[in-house]
Design a protein around this motif. Structure first.
Motif, PDB file in Angstrom:
ATOM      1  N   VAL A   1      -6.903  -2.213   0.616  1.00  0.00           N
ATOM      2  CA  VAL A   1      -7.180  -1.588   1.910  1.00  0.00           C
ATOM      3  C   VAL A   1      -8.005  -2.528   2.784  1.00  0.00           C
ATOM      4  O   VAL A   1      -7.748  -2.680   3.986  1.00  0.00           O
ATOM      5  CB  VAL A   1      -7.914  -0.242   1.723  1.00  0.00           C
ATOM      6  N   LYS A   2      -8.991  -3.168   2.171  1.00  0.00           N
ATOM      7  CA  LYS A   2      -9.854  -4.091   2.918  1.00  0.00           C
ATOM      8  C   LYS A   2      -9.045  -5.268   3.459  1.00  0.00           C
ATOM      9  O   LYS A   2      -9.209  -5.678   4.621  1.00  0.00           O
ATOM     10  CB  LYS A   2     -10.987  -4.586   2.010  1.00  0.00           C
ATOM     11  N   GLU A   3      -8.186  -5.830   2.599  1.00  0.00           N
ATOM     12  CA  GLU A   3      -7.351  -6.942   3.036  1.00  0.00           C
ATOM     13  C   GLU A   3      -6.413  -6.507   4.161  1.00  0.00           C
ATOM     14  O   GLU A   3      -6.205  -7.236   5.136  1.00  0.00           O
ATOM     15  CB  GLU A   3      -6.537  -7.491   1.875  1.00  0.00           C
ATOM     16  N   SER A   4      -5.859  -5.301   3.992  1.00  0.00           N
ATOM     17  CA  SER A   4      -4.935  -4.797   5.006  1.00  0.00           C
ATOM     18  C   SER A   4      -5.639  -4.601   6.340  1.00  0.00           C
ATOM     19  O   SER A   4      -5.122  -4.974   7.403  1.00  0.00           O
ATOM     20  CB  SER A   4      -4.319  -3.478   4.539  1.00  0.00           C
ATOM     21  N   ASP A   5      -6.847  -4.025   6.288  1.00  0.00           N
ATOM     22  CA  ASP A   5      -7.601  -3.803   7.519  1.00  0.00           C
ATOM     23  C   ASP A   5      -7.956  -5.126   8.198  1.00  0.00           C
ATOM     24  O   ASP A   5      -7.875  -5.261   9.429  1.00  0.00           O
ATOM     25  CB  ASP A   5      -8.881  -3.011   7.226  1.00  0.00           C
ATOM     26  N   ALA A   6      -8.367  -6.097   7.385  1.00  0.00           N
ATOM     27  CA  ALA A   6      -8.746  -7.399   7.945  1.00  0.00           C
ATOM     28  C   ALA A   6      -7.550  -8.082   8.601  1.00  0.00           C
ATOM     29  O   ALA A   6      -7.652  -8.629   9.707  1.00  0.00           O
ATOM     30  CB  ALA A   6      -9.327  -8.284   6.842  1.00  0.00           C
ATOM     31  N   MET A   7      -6.421  -8.029   7.923  1.00  0.00           N
ATOM     32  CA  MET A   7      -5.228  -8.656   8.480  1.00  0.00           C
ATOM     33  C   MET A   7      -4.739  -7.909   9.711  1.00  0.00           C
ATOM     34  O   MET A   7      -4.218  -8.514  10.661  1.00  0.00           O
ATOM     35  CB  MET A   7      -4.117  -8.716   7.418  1.00  0.00           C
ATOM     36  N   THR A   8      -4.901  -6.590   9.708  1.00  0.00           N
ATOM     37  CA  THR A   8      -4.506  -5.810  10.880  1.00  0.00           C
ATOM     38  C   THR A   8      -5.353  -6.180  12.096  1.00  0.00           C
ATOM     39  O   THR A   8      -4.846  -6.300  13.223  1.00  0.00           O
ATOM     40  CB  THR A   8      -4.637  -4.303  10.595  1.00  0.00           C
ATOM     41  N   ARG A   9      -6.664  -6.372  11.853  1.00  0.00           N
ATOM     42  CA  ARG A   9      -7.522  -6.790  12.961  1.00  0.00           C
ATOM     43  C   ARG A   9      -7.091  -8.160  13.488  1.00  0.00           C
ATOM     44  O   ARG A   9      -7.082  -8.399  14.699  1.00  0.00           O
ATOM     45  CB  ARG A   9      -8.987  -6.824  12.498  1.00  0.00           C
ATOM     46  N   GLN A  10      -6.735  -9.061  12.567  1.00  0.00           N
ATOM     47  CA  GLN A  10      -6.255 -10.371  12.987  1.00  0.00           C
ATOM     48  C   GLN A  10      -4.943 -10.250  13.758  1.00  0.00           C
ATOM     49  O   GLN A  10      -4.717 -10.944  14.751  1.00  0.00           O
ATOM     50  CB  GLN A  10      -6.060 -11.273  11.762  1.00  0.00           C
ATOM     51  N   TRP A  11      -4.078  -9.362  13.257  1.00  0.00           N
ATOM     52  CA  TRP A  11      -2.813  -9.102  13.934  1.00  0.00           C
ATOM     53  C   TRP A  11      -3.071  -8.642  15.366  1.00  0.00           C
ATOM     54  O   TRP A  11      -2.492  -9.154  16.315  1.00  0.00           O
ATOM     55  CB  TRP A  11      -2.045  -8.047  13.156  1.00  0.00           C
ATOM     56  N   ARG A  12      -3.979  -7.675  15.530  1.00  0.00           N
ATOM     57  CA  ARG A  12      -4.282  -7.144  16.841  1.00  0.00           C
ATOM     58  C   ARG A  12      -4.847  -8.245  17.756  1.00  0.00           C
ATOM     59  O   ARG A  12      -4.473  -8.369  18.926  1.00  0.00           O
ATOM     60  CB  ARG A  12      -5.298  -5.996  16.706  1.00  0.00           C
ATOM     61  N   LYS A  13      -5.753  -9.061  17.186  1.00  0.00           N
ATOM     62  CA  LYS A  13      -6.380 -10.134  17.961  1.00  0.00           C
ATOM     63  C   LYS A  13      -5.343 -11.177  18.377  1.00  0.00           C
ATOM     64  O   LYS A  13      -5.288 -11.586  19.539  1.00  0.00           O
ATOM     65  CB  LYS A  13      -7.483 -10.783  17.128  1.00  0.00           C
ATOM     66  N   ARG A  14      -4.542 -11.585  17.401  1.00  0.00           N
ATOM     67  CA  ARG A  14      -3.540 -12.605  17.690  1.00  0.00           C
ATOM     68  C   ARG A  14      -2.475 -12.078  18.654  1.00  0.00           C
ATOM     69  O   ARG A  14      -1.969 -12.802  19.511  1.00  0.00           O
ATOM     70  CB  ARG A  14      -2.868 -13.067  16.391  1.00  0.00           C
ATOM     71  N   ARG A  15      -2.128 -10.808  18.506  1.00  0.00           N
ATOM     72  CA  ARG A  15      -1.130 -10.212  19.395  1.00  0.00           C
ATOM     73  C   ARG A  15      -1.654 -10.208  20.834  1.00  0.00           C
ATOM     74  O   ARG A  15      -0.921 -10.520  21.778  1.00  0.00           O
ATOM     75  CB  ARG A  15      -0.826  -8.782  18.937  1.00  0.00           C
ATOM     76  N   ARG A  16      -2.930  -9.870  20.989  1.00  0.00           N
ATOM     77  CA  ARG A  16      -3.520  -9.853  22.329  1.00  0.00           C
ATOM     78  C   ARG A  16      -3.535 -11.274  22.915  1.00  0.00           C
ATOM     79  O   ARG A  16      -3.219 -11.490  24.088  1.00  0.00           O
ATOM     80  CB  ARG A  16      -4.933  -9.293  22.273  1.00  0.00           C
TER      81      ARG A  16
ATOM     82  N   LEU B   1       0.832  -1.202   0.000  1.00  0.00           N
ATOM     83  CA  LEU B   1       0.000   0.000   0.000  1.00  0.00           C
ATOM     84  C   LEU B   1       0.868   1.255   0.000  1.00  0.00           C
ATOM     85  O   LEU B   1       0.585   2.226  -0.709  1.00  0.00           O
ATOM     86  CB  LEU B   1      -0.918  -0.013   1.229  1.00  0.00           C
ATOM     87  N   SER B   2       1.959   1.199   0.792  1.00  0.00           N
ATOM     88  CA  SER B   2       2.866   2.347   0.850  1.00  0.00           C
ATOM     89  C   SER B   2       3.534   2.593  -0.498  1.00  0.00           C
ATOM     90  O   SER B   2       3.650   3.729  -0.960  1.00  0.00           O
ATOM     91  CB  SER B   2       3.933   2.107   1.920  1.00  0.00           C
ATOM     92  N   ASP B   3       3.946   1.515  -1.157  1.00  0.00           N
ATOM     93  CA  ASP B   3       4.583   1.647  -2.472  1.00  0.00           C
ATOM     94  C   ASP B   3       3.620   2.261  -3.489  1.00  0.00           C
ATOM     95  O   ASP B   3       3.996   3.127  -4.285  1.00  0.00           O
ATOM     96  CB  ASP B   3       5.058   0.277  -2.959  1.00  0.00           C
ATOM     97  N   LEU B   4       2.382   1.800  -3.440  1.00  0.00           N
ATOM     98  CA  LEU B   4       1.389   2.323  -4.374  1.00  0.00           C
ATOM     99  C   LEU B   4       1.135   3.816  -4.128  1.00  0.00           C
ATOM    100  O   LEU B   4       0.982   4.603  -5.066  1.00  0.00           O
ATOM    101  CB  LEU B   4       0.077   1.540  -4.244  1.00  0.00           C
ATOM    102  N   THR B   5       1.103   4.175  -2.849  1.00  0.00           N
ATOM    103  CA  THR B   5       0.829   5.577  -2.490  1.00  0.00           C
ATOM    104  C   THR B   5       1.985   6.492  -2.866  1.00  0.00           C
ATOM    105  O   THR B   5       1.807   7.554  -3.470  1.00  0.00           O
ATOM    106  CB  THR B   5       0.535   5.693  -0.982  1.00  0.00           C
ATOM    107  N   GLU B   6       3.203   6.101  -2.511  1.00  0.00           N
ATOM    108  CA  GLU B   6       4.376   6.939  -2.751  1.00  0.00           C
ATOM    109  C   GLU B   6       4.675   7.070  -4.239  1.00  0.00           C
ATOM    110  O   GLU B   6       5.037   8.150  -4.718  1.00  0.00           O
ATOM    111  CB  GLU B   6       5.580   6.362  -2.019  1.00  0.00           C
TER     112      GLU B   6
END
Length: 202
Positions: free
Chosen positions: A148-163, A129-134
């Motif tokens: 963006v949707k995939e990133s958000d979904a994976m981020t939520r999983q990241w947050r859940k798994r991290r907790r 996403l950063s590469d596409l933006t820059e």
């Protein structure tokens, strides 16, 4: 071999059989004594000890097995036997508990590894996403929304798994006798800081 040497060999074999208190063949005794006593001398010593009653001889097929006579040991009273049974039961219970803890820890470790894999996927999507933006690469709205949707979904999983991972690690640390850093090192845990990543906001 002199009588003196023969007596020393017999005494050495007798002491060994008493200390080990388990069945052995002639060859077992010969090898376990690191060949300090010749095989023939071991056989003669065992024959003499058998004749004296210090050692019992049993024949299995063509092989003879020798064991130190249990009559040579002082008898155990009932209280000693009960104490030995109690200790054996305690050790058995401890072993089962340790096996259970090992199984739980292995499960927790698999969950932590899974969490690490999710973090790596989030980092990859964030970098994309950063590469596409820059670079201002022209992409369709649909493609951008999908990323963006995939990133958000994976981020939520990241947050859940991290907790989940932190909860598991905190639980392990309650009974762990060493610092947290040592535990992380032993089971191969890499924190966000170690990986140089920051949990993005969803």
């Amino acid at each position: 071999m002199s009588k003196k040497d023969g007596g020393e060999c017999t005494e050495k074999v007798r002491r060994y059989m008493e200390q080990q208190n388990r069945p052995y063949s002639v060859n077992d005794v010969f090898m376990n004594l690191h060949k300090e006593v010749g095989k023939t001398a071991v056989q003669k010593a065992l024959d003499q000890l058998t004749a004296e009653g210090s050692v019992r001889e049993k024949t299995y097929g063509k092989q003879k097995v020798y064991v130190f006579s249990q009559d040579q040991f002082p008898p155990l009273d009932e209280s000693q036997l009960q104490e030995m049974d109690r200790k054996a039961a305690e050790l058995s219970a401890t072993l089962k508990e340790k096996e259970k803890q090992l199984c739980e820890t292995e499960t927790q470790l698999r969950q932590l590894i899974k969490a690490t894999q999710i973090e790596e996927e989030v980092s990859r999507l964030q970098q994309k996403l950063s590469d596409l933006t820059e670079n201002r690469v022209l992409v369709s709205k649909e493609e951008r929304d999908k990323v963006v949707k995939e990133s958000d979904a994976m981020t939520r999983q990241w947050r859940k798994r991290r907790r989940m991972a932190m909860d598991i690690l905190d639980a392990i640390l309650e009974g762990y006798p060493h610092p947290k850093a040592q535990l992380y090192e032993e089971i191969g845990i890499e924190t966000d800081q170690d990986a140089g990543v920051t949990l993005p906001k969803v």
